[in-house]
Structure formats: structure tokens, C-alpha cells
Motif scaffolding. Structure first.
Motif, PDB file in Angstrom:
ATOM      1  N   HIS A   1       0.841  -1.198   0.000  1.00  0.00           N
ATOM      2  CA  HIS A   1       0.000   0.000   0.000  1.00  0.00           C
ATOM      3  C   HIS A   1       0.876   1.248   0.000  1.00  0.00           C
ATOM      4  O   HIS A   1       2.008   1.231   0.493  1.00  0.00           O
ATOM      5  N   ARG A   2       0.312   2.331  -0.538  1.00  0.00           N
ATOM      6  CA  ARG A   2       1.010   3.609  -0.467  1.00  0.00           C
ATOM      7  C   ARG A   2       0.643   4.241   0.865  1.00  0.00           C
ATOM      8  O   ARG A   2      -0.547   4.332   1.203  1.00  0.00           O
ATOM      9  N   VAL A   3       1.639   4.641   1.625  1.00  0.00           N
ATOM     10  CA  VAL A   3       1.403   5.133   2.983  1.00  0.00           C
ATOM     11  C   VAL A   3       1.795   6.602   3.074  1.00  0.00           C
ATOM     12  O   VAL A   3       2.858   7.008   2.606  1.00  0.00           O
ATOM     13  N   ILE A   4       0.904   7.389   3.673  1.00  0.00           N
ATOM     14  CA  ILE A   4       1.235   8.784   3.989  1.00  0.00           C
ATOM     15  C   ILE A   4       1.202   8.920   5.512  1.00  0.00           C
ATOM     16  O   ILE A   4       0.164   8.698   6.145  1.00  0.00           O
ATOM     17  N   ILE A   5       2.348   9.257   6.070  1.00  0.00           N
ATOM     18  CA  ILE A   5       2.420   9.480   7.509  1.00  0.00           C
ATOM     19  C   ILE A   5       1.894  10.876   7.801  1.00  0.00           C
ATOM     20  O   ILE A   5       2.402  11.864   7.258  1.00  0.00           O
ATOM     21  N   GLY A   6       0.885  10.955   8.665  1.00  0.00           N
ATOM     22  CA  GLY A   6       0.361  12.251   9.074  1.00  0.00           C
ATOM     23  C   GLY A   6       0.914  12.657  10.427  1.00  0.00           C
ATOM     24  O   GLY A   6       1.124  11.813  11.306  1.00  0.00           O
ATOM     25  N   SER A   7       1.146  13.950  10.568  1.00  0.00           N
ATOM     26  CA  SER A   7       1.664  14.483  11.828  1.00  0.00           C
ATOM     27  C   SER A   7       1.212  15.924  11.961  1.00  0.00           C
ATOM     28  O   SER A   7       0.827  16.562  10.972  1.00  0.00           O
ATOM     29  N   ARG A   8       1.292  16.446  13.193  1.00  0.00           N
ATOM     30  CA  ARG A   8       1.049  17.886  13.362  1.00  0.00           C
ATOM     31  C   ARG A   8       2.235  18.678  12.837  1.00  0.00           C
ATOM     32  O   ARG A   8       2.153  19.888  12.671  1.00  0.00           O
ATOM     33  N   ASN A   9       3.328  17.987  12.575  1.00  0.00           N
ATOM     34  CA  ASN A   9       4.574  18.655  12.197  1.00  0.00           C
ATOM     35  C   ASN A   9       5.128  18.018  10.929  1.00  0.00           C
ATOM     36  O   ASN A   9       5.387  16.802  10.902  1.00  0.00           O
TER      37      ASN A   9
END
Ligand SMILES: NC(=O)c1ccc[n+]([C@@H]2O[C@H](COP(=O)([O-])OP(=O)(O)OC[C@H]3O[C@@H](n4cnc5c(N)ncnc54)[C@H](OP(=O)(O)O)[C@@H]3O)[C@@H](O)[C@H]2O)c1
Length: 232
Positions: free
Chosen positions: A29-37
Motif C-alpha cells: 500500500h502507499r502510505v502517507i504518515i500524518g503528523s502535526r509537524n
């Protein structure tokens, strides 16, 4: 495989999010890591790419990550759950939100402390309404097991949600990363899965082992009961 999805892991810089992201990325899968930063997101994505030896993950701010994803996975502490969902809310319409939140209240994390409304994830479904199909899953899967790519994750996954197709997709995603997952009823039932997290922590403390998990037994192989996959 469930099909190839773009998955945003909101809170993917943390322990559980990193573990799930790593396994989802390895599964294709294509993964996008989300963060506040942004920088933390990019660093977490780079760590996954280094481990896998290919560009499988990128990083983005939470809102942008959710907007670019087919499916959004939420892995933030309970105390941040509602505020984080409100932050990304506009990007969730029409999507599945897989919420791994267990309502742990430090320091007594080995004590079941469900919120007054019962299920923390059902509260998110109520907040978002029917435009978002909320599913609870992975509350009982320890992060360190997910991160150990050479080891088995000895734990089944209880998948709760009001939409059967969204549960099915989540079960298939779990299978992609080597986990047996089960239709476990409507979203209100996620209170039981979340409560089990504290039970497992109490067991870990008593037996001085970090890896207690659950298995569902007594179900013959049949439609809807995923075959136990080979160790991934
Ligand atoms: N750890 C486990 O083994 C495990 C197992 C099963 C389920 N879970 C559940 O998964 C969730 C995440 O657990 P975790 O151990 O991965 O947590 P964590 O490492 O403490 O936090 C995960 C991420 O959430 C974001 N975050 C932290 N505090 C925040 C706040 N106040 N507001 C907004 N975002 C915040 C942070 O990302 P940024 O700072 O980059 O935004 C952090 O990296 C929890 O609900 C937990 O119950 C954990």
C-alpha cells in the motif's frame, strides 16, 4: 490483497502508527504518515523507506495526509482523538476512518476506564455522521510486534463498525499485514475491544511479558472468517 490503497496514518509518527504504516507499506500500500509537524512526518516516512529499501511512504501534515488518502487510519492517544478528528474532518467525507483508539487514561492504563459514552470510537462515528464510515480495529495489537517485521504478530483483530463493507475492507487490510481479523459487530461493540487493551496490559504486567494478545477460537473456516494467514 485488499487492493492497493493510499492509506493516511494520522499519528503515524507514534508507536502504533509507525508499526501499522511499516506493515501496510511492506504489503504494497502507499502510505502517507500524518503528523502535526511536517518534519516529523517526513522523518517517520524516511525511516520506513530505509527499513523497506524503497520509497513506500511519504509524510504530510495531518489534514493534507487525510485529504490525499483513500482510507484514513487514526493512531493518536485518546486525549487527542476528538481534536485530531475535528482537525481532519473535512478530508474524511466519503471515506473509511479506521480508529485504533483505546481510551487509556495514564497512569492507570491497565485499568478499564471507558468514557461515559461507552465507546470512544462510537463517539467519533456520532460526531462525523453517516458520511464517514468509522471502523474500530487494531486496539489489541502491540506496536512493538508490528514493528518487528521478522516476527509473527500473535494477535487477532476485532473489527467493529456499522457498515459491513467498511468492516470487510478493514479485515482485508489486516490480512494484508498477516493478521486474522473478525467482524465483531456494530461500532458500539468497540467498547469491548478497547476495554480488552487494558486487560491485556494488566496481563503483561502480571506475567512480565509485553506481548499478550487475543485469539478468537471455535469458528470453523467459512465465509466471512478469514483464513489464518502465513506469518508475515
Ligand atoms: N502503542 C501500542 O502498542 C498500541 C496498541 C494498540 C492501540 N494503541 C492505540 O493507538 C493510539 C496511539 O498509541 P501510540 O502508543 O502510538 O501513541 P503515541 O506514540 O503516544 O502518539 C502517537 C502520535 O499521536 C500524536 N499526538 C500525540 N499527542 C497528541 C496531541 N495531544 N494532539 C494531537 N496529536 C498527538 C503524535 O504525533 P505528532 O506529534 O507527530 O502529531 C504521536 O506521535 C492510542 O489511542 C492507543 O491506545 C496503541
Amino acid at each position: 490483497m485488499a487492493g492497493s490503497f493510499t492509506l493516511a496514518i494520522i499519528g503515524g509518527t507514534g508507536a502504533e502508527g509507525q508499526g501499522l504504516a511499516l506493515r501496510f507499506a511492506r504489503a504494497g500500500h502507499r502510505v502517507i504518515i500524518g503528523s502535526r509537524n511536517d518534519e516529523r512526518a517526513a522523518a517517520a516516512a524516511a525511516a520506513i523507506n530505509r527499513r523497506l529499501g524503497r520509497e513506500a511512504a511519504t509524510g504530510a501534515a495531518n489534514q493534507a495526509a487525510a485529504a490525499s488518502a483513500d482510507i484514513v487510519v487514526l493512531t493518536v492517544p485518546y486525549a487527542a482523538q476528538r481534536a485530531t478528528v475535528e482537525e481532519v474532518r473535512d478530508a474524511l467525507a466519503g471515506k473509511i476512518l479506521v480508529d485504533a483508539t483505546a481510551p487509556l487514561k495514564p497512569p492507570k492504563v491497565a485499568r478499564v476506564q471507558l468514557p461515559p459514552e461507552g465507546s470512544a470510537v462510537a463517539a467519533i462515528q456520532a460526531l462525523l455522521g453517516p458520511a464517514v464510515r468509522v471502523v474500530s480495529a487494531f486496539q489489541n495489537v502491540p506496536a512493538h510486534r508490528l514493528k518487528d517485521l521478522d516476527g509473527a504478530v500473535d494477535c487477532d483483530v476485532l473489527v467493529c463498525g456499522d457498515d459491513a463493507a467498511a468492516r470487510e475492507t478493514t479485515i482485508a487490510l489486516a490480512a494484508d499485514i498477516g493478521l486474522t481479523a473478525w467482524h465483531a459487530g456494530p461500532i458500539v461493540n468497540s467498547a469491548a475491544a478497547a476495554a480488552l487493551t487494558s486487560v491485556l496490559m494488566a496481563i503483561n504486567m502480571r506475567y512480565k511479558s509485553p506481548g499478550a494478545g487475543i485469539r478468537i477460537t471455535g469458528i470453523a473456516a467459512q465465509e466471512g472468517a478469514a483464513e489464518r494467514p502465513a506469518v508475515v
